[in-house]
Design an enzyme around this catalytic site. Sequence first.
Site, PDB file in Angstrom:
ATOM      1  N   SER A 162      72.634  85.331  53.177  1.00 33.02           N
ATOM      2  CA  SER A 162      72.219  84.551  54.340  1.00 33.02           C
ATOM      3  C   SER A 162      73.339  84.507  55.377  1.00 33.02           C
ATOM      4  O   SER A 162      73.762  85.542  55.867  1.00 33.02           O
ATOM      5  CB  SER A 162      71.787  83.151  53.890  1.00 33.02           C
ATOM      6  N   ASP A 239      60.361  85.665  52.286  1.00 25.99           N
ATOM      7  CA  ASP A 239      61.404  84.738  52.748  1.00 25.99           C
ATOM      8  C   ASP A 239      60.905  84.008  53.996  1.00 25.99           C
ATOM      9  O   ASP A 239      60.609  84.632  55.019  1.00 25.99           O
ATOM     10  CB  ASP A 239      62.663  85.547  53.060  1.00 25.99           C
ATOM     11  N   HIS A 273      64.095  83.155  49.629  1.00 25.40           N
ATOM     12  CA  HIS A 273      65.502  83.097  50.041  1.00 25.40           C
ATOM     13  C   HIS A 273      66.394  82.467  48.965  1.00 25.40           C
ATOM     14  O   HIS A 273      67.573  82.245  49.209  1.00 25.40           O
ATOM     15  CB  HIS A 273      65.591  82.269  51.333  1.00 25.40           C
TER      16      HIS A 273
END
Length: 296
Positions: A162, A239, A273
């Site tokens: 991320s 995600d 995620h």
Amino acid sequence: MNNSYKHSLSTNSKITQISVNRCFDGEQHYYSHQSSSTKTPMTFSIYLPDEALAGRRCPAILYLSGLTCNADNVTHKAHFQQKCSELGMIFIAPDTSPRSSDDSDVPNDDRYFVGQGASYYVDATQAPWSEHFNMQSYIVDELYDLLRSEFPIDSIGVTGHSMGGHGALLLGFKFPGKFVSVSALSPVCAASESAWGQAAYTEYFGDDKSRWAQADAAQMIEKSGQQYASILVDQGAADNFLAEGQLQTTKLQRACDKANQPLTLRYQAGHDHSYYFIQTVINDHIEHHWRMAQMS
């Protein structure tokens, strides 16, 4: 703790050991030290396979964590230790930002994507952030040199998730002489064009869009050109942050195409995620860095 390795941490060491636990054929360590870059104490975890504990130089992976995280998240949840034990890889996880329980000391923000835990691995230029939020300098200069002086590291590859995936891509292409390999998991690919990054960069850099561009992974890749034999990026196809436009993954593909940088970009069906996704693909990333280290 292995006696030969324990002896190598001399009384002049700049790091303080917090904990050590046996894990597969190696040990999981935590350390703290006083950072000159952030002007705060910083912590990091490091997994040392038995080869490293015996003093043999091993390839290392530097893992940069995402928004709201610290060194604990990947160390406790990603399950990387077994694969690193098998391959003889060192795995390092620093914190994501300077921290303080008193916001008058280290500034913070009520938004989770700005402030403590959300450094984006850049050096801020605007007050009040510029005094402590110097994570680019911390990672590529201070911590990099500290790790090499204290541990038997051969080469270093960089990866992250991320915001940390953004950091890995950005720093990997901004400082290619430091790293032999790059990968990323669900990275923020164009921070200057995501709502998260725009909020953070307004605070850290003000309105100077030239500094925003220098802190944008996709733009840095396009500017730098090919630097690595291959980079590996995994993205969960389910995600929610991808759907919301925070990750801008297509811009990474476009930048690599323009830079002639070989990219393996895999969209993993059904994955989100979370650290369940990271667990699913982390071994592939460890093997990617191991192969690149053998080639260096």
